[in-house]
Scaffold this motif. Structure first.
Motif, PDB file in Angstrom:
ATOM      1  N   TYR A 164       0.818  -1.096  -0.008  1.00 14.61           N
ATOM      2  CA  TYR A 164       0.054   0.014   0.004  1.00 14.61           C
ATOM      3  C   TYR A 164       1.168   1.396   0.065  1.00 14.61           C
ATOM      4  N   TRP A 165       2.009   1.069   0.035  1.00 19.30           N
ATOM      5  CA  TRP A 165       2.892   2.366  -0.208  1.00 19.30           C
ATOM      6  C   TRP A 165       3.084   2.770  -1.469  1.00 19.30           C
ATOM      7  N   PRO A 166       3.220   4.162  -1.868  1.00 18.26           N
ATOM      8  CA  PRO A 166       3.861   4.789  -3.097  1.00 18.26           C
ATOM      9  C   PRO A 166       5.075   3.909  -3.626  1.00 18.26           C
ATOM     10  N   SER A 167       5.011   3.258  -4.948  1.00 14.66           N
ATOM     11  CA  SER A 167       5.977   2.429  -5.295  1.00 14.66           C
ATOM     12  C   SER A 167       7.390   3.111  -5.345  1.00 14.66           C
ATOM     13  N   ALA A 168       7.487   4.487  -5.428  1.00 16.47           N
ATOM     14  CA  ALA A 168       8.833   5.000  -5.386  1.00 16.47           C
ATOM     15  C   ALA A 168       9.130   4.837  -3.972  1.00 16.47           C
ATOM     16  N   ALA A 169       8.545   4.795  -2.678  1.00  9.67           N
ATOM     17  CA  ALA A 169       8.705   5.005  -1.394  1.00  9.67           C
ATOM     18  C   ALA A 169       9.443   3.366  -1.150  1.00  9.67           C
ATOM     19  N   LEU A 202      14.097   0.068  -0.279  1.00  4.58           N
ATOM     20  CA  LEU A 202      14.652  -1.364  -0.205  1.00  4.58           C
ATOM     21  C   LEU A 202      15.548  -1.655  -1.554  1.00  4.58           C
ATOM     22  N   GLY A 203      15.290  -0.902  -2.447  1.00  2.00           N
ATOM     23  CA  GLY A 203      16.179  -1.239  -3.636  1.00  2.00           C
ATOM     24  C   GLY A 203      15.195  -1.889  -4.735  1.00  2.00           C
ATOM     25  N   GLU A 204      15.634  -1.529  -5.882  1.00  2.00           N
ATOM     26  CA  GLU A 204      14.797  -1.990  -6.981  1.00  2.00           C
ATOM     27  C   GLU A 204      14.527  -3.263  -7.106  1.00  2.00           C
ATOM     28  N   HIS A 205      15.631  -4.238  -6.702  1.00  2.00           N
ATOM     29  CA  HIS A 205      15.690  -5.474  -6.826  1.00  2.00           C
ATOM     30  C   HIS A 205      15.012  -6.525  -5.785  1.00  2.00           C
ATOM     31  N   HIS A 206      14.462  -5.699  -4.546  1.00  2.00           N
ATOM     32  CA  HIS A 206      14.169  -6.290  -3.431  1.00  2.00           C
ATOM     33  C   HIS A 206      12.937  -7.205  -3.789  1.00  2.00           C
ATOM     34  N   LEU A 243      21.496  -0.988   6.850  1.00  2.00           N
ATOM     35  CA  LEU A 243      21.448   0.313   6.073  1.00  2.00           C
ATOM     36  C   LEU A 243      21.892   0.204   4.610  1.00  2.00           C
ATOM     37  N   ARG A 244      21.111   0.367   3.635  1.00  2.00           N
ATOM     38  CA  ARG A 244      21.543   0.059   2.373  1.00  2.00           C
ATOM     39  C   ARG A 244      22.420   1.256   2.116  1.00  2.00           C
ATOM     40  N   LEU A 245      23.518   1.248   1.490  1.00  2.00           N
ATOM     41  CA  LEU A 245      24.301   2.227   1.051  1.00  2.00           C
ATOM     42  C   LEU A 245      24.835   1.985  -0.341  1.00  2.00           C
ATOM     43  N   PRO A 246      23.900   2.755  -1.411  1.00  2.00           N
ATOM     44  CA  PRO A 246      24.457   2.573  -2.645  1.00  2.00           C
ATOM     45  C   PRO A 246      25.567   3.305  -2.846  1.00  2.00           C
ATOM     46  N   ILE A 247      26.635   2.480  -3.667  1.00  2.00           N
ATOM     47  CA  ILE A 247      27.821   2.935  -3.816  1.00  2.00           C
ATOM     48  C   ILE A 247      28.019   2.801  -5.676  1.00  2.00           C
ATOM     49  N   PRO A 248      27.874   3.957  -6.129  1.00  2.00           N
ATOM     50  CA  PRO A 248      27.973   3.745  -7.747  1.00  2.00           C
ATOM     51  C   PRO A 248      29.303   3.621  -8.255  1.00  2.00           C
ATOM     52  N   PHE A 249      29.424   2.722  -9.229  1.00  2.00           N
ATOM     53  CA  PHE A 249      30.820   2.582  -9.978  1.00  2.00           C
ATOM     54  C   PHE A 249      30.745   3.183 -11.183  1.00  2.00           C
ATOM     55  N   PRO A 250      31.936   3.675 -11.826  1.00  2.00           N
ATOM     56  CA  PRO A 250      31.325   4.216 -12.984  1.00  2.00           C
ATOM     57  C   PRO A 250      31.783   3.039 -14.094  1.00  2.00           C
ATOM     58  N   ALA A 251      30.954   3.430 -15.237  1.00  4.28           N
ATOM     59  CA  ALA A 251      30.978   2.344 -16.355  1.00  4.28           C
ATOM     60  C   ALA A 251      32.534   2.081 -16.852  1.00  4.28           C
ATOM     61  N   SER A 252      33.317   2.927 -16.802  1.00  4.21           N
ATOM     62  CA  SER A 252      34.682   2.844 -17.173  1.00  4.21           C
ATOM     63  C   SER A 252      35.573   1.982 -16.251  1.00  4.21           C
ATOM     64  N   ASP A 253      35.094   1.638 -15.313  1.00  2.00           N
ATOM     65  CA  ASP A 253      35.799   0.899 -14.069  1.00  2.00           C
ATOM     66  C   ASP A 253      35.879  -0.718 -14.757  1.00  2.00           C
ATOM     67  N   ALA A 254      36.959  -1.224 -14.976  1.00  5.89           N
ATOM     68  CA  ALA A 254      37.136  -2.580 -15.583  1.00  5.89           C
ATOM     69  C   ALA A 254      36.313  -3.559 -14.664  1.00  5.89           C
ATOM     70  N   LEU A 255      36.542  -3.483 -13.369  1.00  9.62           N
ATOM     71  CA  LEU A 255      36.013  -4.442 -12.357  1.00  9.62           C
ATOM     72  C   LEU A 255      34.805  -3.910 -11.805  1.00  9.62           C
ATOM     73  N   ARG A 256      33.766  -3.193 -12.135  1.00 13.32           N
ATOM     74  CA  ARG A 256      32.578  -2.750 -12.024  1.00 13.32           C
ATOM     75  C   ARG A 256      31.751  -3.968 -11.837  1.00 13.32           C
ATOM     76  N   ASP A 257      31.932  -4.834 -12.729  1.00 12.42           N
ATOM     77  CA  ASP A 257      30.903  -5.930 -12.484  1.00 12.42           C
ATOM     78  C   ASP A 257      31.071  -6.967 -11.419  1.00 12.42           C
ATOM     79  N   MET A 258      32.417  -6.954 -11.050  1.00 11.10           N
ATOM     80  CA  MET A 258      33.073  -7.836 -10.021  1.00 11.10           C
ATOM     81  C   MET A 258      32.620  -7.049  -8.688  1.00 11.10           C
ATOM     82  N   LYS A 259      32.928  -5.770  -8.691  1.00 13.22           N
ATOM     83  CA  LYS A 259      32.747  -5.009  -7.305  1.00 13.22           C
ATOM     84  C   LYS A 259      31.150  -5.137  -7.029  1.00 13.22           C
TER      85      LYS A 259
END
Length: 279
Positions: free
Chosen positions: A107-112, A117-121, A263-279
């Motif tokens: 019953y929450w607004p979808s954005a909340a 929880l993050g989009e994959h929860h 506590l969920r802490l989003p950590i963005p990795f730049p697309a140019s990072d060769a190890l992005r997928d692993m991280k």
């Protein structure tokens, strides 16, 4: 409570919480020890994912993309259509209303929900997918039943309510090496208390009576996981869930008392990072 006892549910040293309490629950009238059976209910009184699959028969095969939560929600709607004036009506009256469930994630607004929880929860995915799940349930499960049960009422909002009831009231139980999702009178009044470590033994277990002729003639037993003194509220464990998950699935949070809070802490990795997928 009296209706449940009259229906064959055995209750040991329990009574409902006083009406002035904000949450319905069960409290002890005398000491209970860990391992004691506190509630024993005929399996025939439970609504379960297994009974739903049997009821909907071949239709279930076409609707396998919906989960046991959704099929038990359909079973609940089907049962309520049969229960106008029926023997289980007192139990139906104890189920939460949409207003009671307003704090639950569906019953929450979808954005909340996504922000918390993050989009994959699972709660986010379930909410975003509600329209499609309802369409599948309607086409493959509910509409085929309406011919024989014209009182069967369903809409997307009613389906949402039923799914929320299952999230907040149902338990997993193993019966003959088969996992079932069940709604059981009185057991659905047990509230959550977190534990510092995971419990390997579920609070709810199936015990067949001596000489039982089949699974459906057995009983569901709820056992105490700890000692209780007279006047204590008997609690169960919904799982090692942090406050975000408790809020989204059950509509409440515990704050500092929750040892599983994260506590969920989003950590963005730049697309140019060769190890992005692993991280």
């Amino acid at each position: 409570f009296k209706w449940a006892v009259d229906q064959g549910i055995n209750v040991t040293s329990l009574k409902p919480t006083p009406p002035e309490e904000p949450l319905r629950g069960l409290i002890t009238t005398s000491p209970i020890r860990a391992g004691d059976v506190i509630i024993s209910a005929p399996l025939s009184l439970a609504l379960s994912s297994t009974s739903a699959i049997k009821r909907f028969g071949s239709s279930w095969g076409q609707a396998r993309e919906i989960s046991t939560v959704h099929i038990l929600a359909c079973e609940l709607l089907y049962w309520l259509s049969e229960e106008a004036g029926g023997s289980r009506t007192p139990w139906a009256r104890t189920l939460p209303t949409p207003e009671d469930l307003a704090s639950q994630g569906l019953y929450w607004p979808s954005a909340a929900v996504t922000e918390v929880l993050g989009e994959h929860h699972i709660a986010v995915v379930q909410q975003k997918d509600m329209e499609r799940k309802f369409a599948v349930a309607t086409q493959d499960l509910l509409l085929p039943c309406r011919a024989s049960h014209p009182n069967l009422e369903f809409s997307e909002e009613r389906f949402r309510w039923a799914v929320a009831v299952v999230y907040t009231r149902a338990f997993q139980v193993r019966v003959h090496d088969e996992e079932r999702l069940v709604l059981v009178p009185l057991v659905d009044w047990l509230n959550h208390r977190p534990q510092p470590l995971s419990w390997a033994i579920p609070a709810l277990a199936w015990e067949p009576p001596a000489g039982s002729g089949g699974v459906e003639s057995g009983r569901l037993e709820a056992r105490a996981l700890q000692d209780y003194e007279a006047g204590d509220q008997v609690m169960t464990v919904y799982g090692d869930k942090g406050d975000a998950e408790l809020a989204a699935l059950y509509g409440f949070a515990l704050g500092p008392a929750n040892p599983h809070h994260t506590l969920r802490l989003p950590i963005p990795f730049p697309a140019s990072d060769a190890l992005r997928d692993m991280k």
